[in-house]
Scaffold this motif. Structure first.
Motif, PDB file in Angstrom:
ATOM      1  N   GLN A 114     -26.603  30.984  69.610  1.00 29.02           N
ATOM      2  CA  GLN A 114     -25.809  30.187  70.540  1.00 29.02           C
ATOM      3  C   GLN A 114     -25.925  28.690  70.261  1.00 29.02           C
ATOM      4  O   GLN A 114     -25.625  27.872  71.128  1.00 29.02           O
ATOM      5  N   GLY A 115     -26.345  28.348  69.057  1.00 29.21           N
ATOM      6  CA  GLY A 115     -26.443  26.941  68.698  1.00 29.21           C
ATOM      7  C   GLY A 115     -27.868  26.426  68.805  1.00 29.21           C
ATOM      8  O   GLY A 115     -28.813  27.192  68.985  1.00 29.21           O
ATOM      9  N   PRO A 116     -28.038  25.106  68.714  1.00 31.87           N
ATOM     10  CA  PRO A 116     -29.383  24.527  68.736  1.00 31.87           C
ATOM     11  C   PRO A 116     -30.030  24.617  70.117  1.00 31.87           C
ATOM     12  O   PRO A 116     -29.351  24.522  71.144  1.00 31.87           O
ATOM     13  N   LYS A 117     -31.345  24.809  70.120  1.00 32.27           N
ATOM     14  CA  LYS A 117     -32.127  24.810  71.354  1.00 32.27           C
ATOM     15  C   LYS A 117     -33.309  23.852  71.178  1.00 32.27           C
ATOM     16  O   LYS A 117     -34.046  23.930  70.188  1.00 32.27           O
ATOM     17  N   ILE A 118     -33.506  22.991  72.145  1.00 30.47           N
ATOM     18  CA  ILE A 118     -34.653  22.088  72.144  1.00 30.47           C
ATOM     19  C   ILE A 118     -35.864  22.864  72.645  1.00 30.47           C
ATOM     20  O   ILE A 118     -35.867  23.357  73.769  1.00 30.47           O
ATOM     21  N   VAL A 119     -36.901  22.975  71.827  1.00 31.86           N
ATOM     22  CA  VAL A 119     -38.065  23.775  72.213  1.00 31.86           C
ATOM     23  C   VAL A 119     -39.317  22.944  72.464  1.00 31.86           C
ATOM     24  O   VAL A 119     -40.293  23.457  73.010  1.00 31.86           O
ATOM     25  N   GLU A 128     -24.646  16.239  65.517  1.00 32.24           N
ATOM     26  CA  GLU A 128     -24.950  17.009  66.722  1.00 32.24           C
ATOM     27  C   GLU A 128     -26.443  16.970  67.035  1.00 32.24           C
ATOM     28  O   GLU A 128     -26.848  16.797  68.199  1.00 32.24           O
ATOM     29  N   LEU A 129     -27.283  17.117  66.007  1.00 28.66           N
ATOM     30  CA  LEU A 129     -28.719  17.114  66.221  1.00 28.66           C
ATOM     31  C   LEU A 129     -29.227  15.713  66.557  1.00 28.66           C
ATOM     32  O   LEU A 129     -30.103  15.547  67.417  1.00 28.66           O
ATOM     33  N   VAL A 130     -28.677  14.708  65.880  1.00 25.85           N
ATOM     34  CA  VAL A 130     -29.049  13.329  66.206  1.00 25.85           C
ATOM     35  C   VAL A 130     -28.682  13.021  67.653  1.00 25.85           C
ATOM     36  O   VAL A 130     -29.460  12.408  68.393  1.00 25.85           O
ATOM     37  N   GLY A 131     -27.508  13.483  68.078  1.00 21.42           N
ATOM     38  CA  GLY A 131     -27.079  13.262  69.456  1.00 21.42           C
ATOM     39  C   GLY A 131     -28.017  13.908  70.455  1.00 21.42           C
ATOM     40  O   GLY A 131     -28.324  13.326  71.506  1.00 21.42           O
ATOM     41  N   LEU A 132     -28.502  15.120  70.134  1.00 18.36           N
ATOM     42  CA  LEU A 132     -29.464  15.790  71.020  1.00 18.36           C
ATOM     43  C   LEU A 132     -30.747  14.976  71.127  1.00 18.36           C
ATOM     44  O   LEU A 132     -31.291  14.784  72.227  1.00 18.36           O
ATOM     45  N   GLY A 178     -28.054  19.010  81.171  1.00 16.41           N
ATOM     46  CA  GLY A 178     -27.091  19.757  80.376  1.00 16.41           C
ATOM     47  C   GLY A 178     -27.485  19.928  78.922  1.00 16.41           C
ATOM     48  O   GLY A 178     -26.656  20.359  78.107  1.00 16.41           O
ATOM     49  N   LEU A 179     -28.733  19.615  78.590  1.00 11.72           N
ATOM     50  CA  LEU A 179     -29.179  19.795  77.210  1.00 11.72           C
ATOM     51  C   LEU A 179     -29.626  21.234  76.981  1.00 11.72           C
ATOM     52  O   LEU A 179     -30.144  21.878  77.892  1.00 11.72           O
ATOM     53  N   PRO A 180     -29.432  21.757  75.769  1.00  8.87           N
ATOM     54  CA  PRO A 180     -29.734  23.172  75.502  1.00  8.87           C
ATOM     55  C   PRO A 180     -31.232  23.429  75.334  1.00  8.87           C
ATOM     56  O   PRO A 180     -31.860  22.924  74.404  1.00  8.87           O
TER      57      PRO A 180
END
Length: 201
Positions: A167-172, A141-145, A39-41
């Motif tokens: 649409q918000g942060p995306k992990i690339v 939010e970013l620390v949580g990701l 469920g991570l972006p």
């Protein structure tokens, strides 16, 4: 080699990042599947074997192309193609991970994790060597990701690249044991985490 390291881990050897976790992070396709299923972006992507297939996709939309093997030439085997600008000849060997291009604010937010500590560094995206990176206090939010990536991969010392899109942060990307360049407190945080791991056994 992985089997040998896994056996050593089973025999009681201690690793700051387990061999299994490190191999997972190096397989970009499997890594992205793991993060998406948790469920991570992450961006939409597909794994393609041939450059001709990449060209076909790149003529339809803007893309970011990476080597599917993230352990070789990390940071160099990446092509950003805006509006059909892919080179005709393959710049590196496949297979390839072709990601959707994330329209963003022009900044790559790099989150460096050492155990329970998370540090932030901002760099221009696409990368510009003439613009220095700057540290920043990452929002919860970013620390949580970043911490969620650690939970899903089993990594303890690692980096996470995040772009902020509409649409918000995306992990690339995820990096095993990054250099932590530009983070003054990183060396003490890494040492503290390793000593803590030794104490816990």
């Amino acid at each position: 080699m992985l089997d040998q390291l896994a056996q050593k881990e089973a025999d009681g050897w201690r690793f700051c990042n387990s061999p299994t976790s490190s191999v997972l992070a190096g397989d970009r396709n499997t890594l992205m599947c793991r993060l998406r299923n948790a469920g991570l972006p992450v961006p939409k992507w597909q794994r393609l074997p041939d450059w001709a297939d990449v060209i076909r996709i790149g003529t339809e939309r803007s893309v970011v192309v990476k080597a599917a093997d993230g352990t070789v030439g990390r940071g160099t085997q990446v092509v950003i193609a805006i509006r059909n600008t892919l080179p005709k000849a393959a710049p590196f060997s496949g297979p390839y991970l072709v990601e959707e291009y994330i329209e963003n604010d022009g900044l790559d937010r790099k989150l460096y994790v050492a155990g329970s500590r998370c540090f932030g560094l901002i760099k221009p995206w696409p990368r510009n060597p003439d613009v220095p990176a700057q540290s920043f206090d990452a929002l919860p939010e970013l620390v949580g990701l970043a911490m969620a990536v650690g939970v899903e991969t089993g990594l303890e010392i690692f980096g996470v690249d995040v772009l902020l899109g509409a649409q918000g942060p995306k992990i690339v990307d995820v990096n095993v044991f990054p250099g932590f360049r530009g983070i003054d407190e990183a060396h003490s945080a890494v040492v503290h985490h390793l000593l803590e791991r030794l104490e816990l056994g």
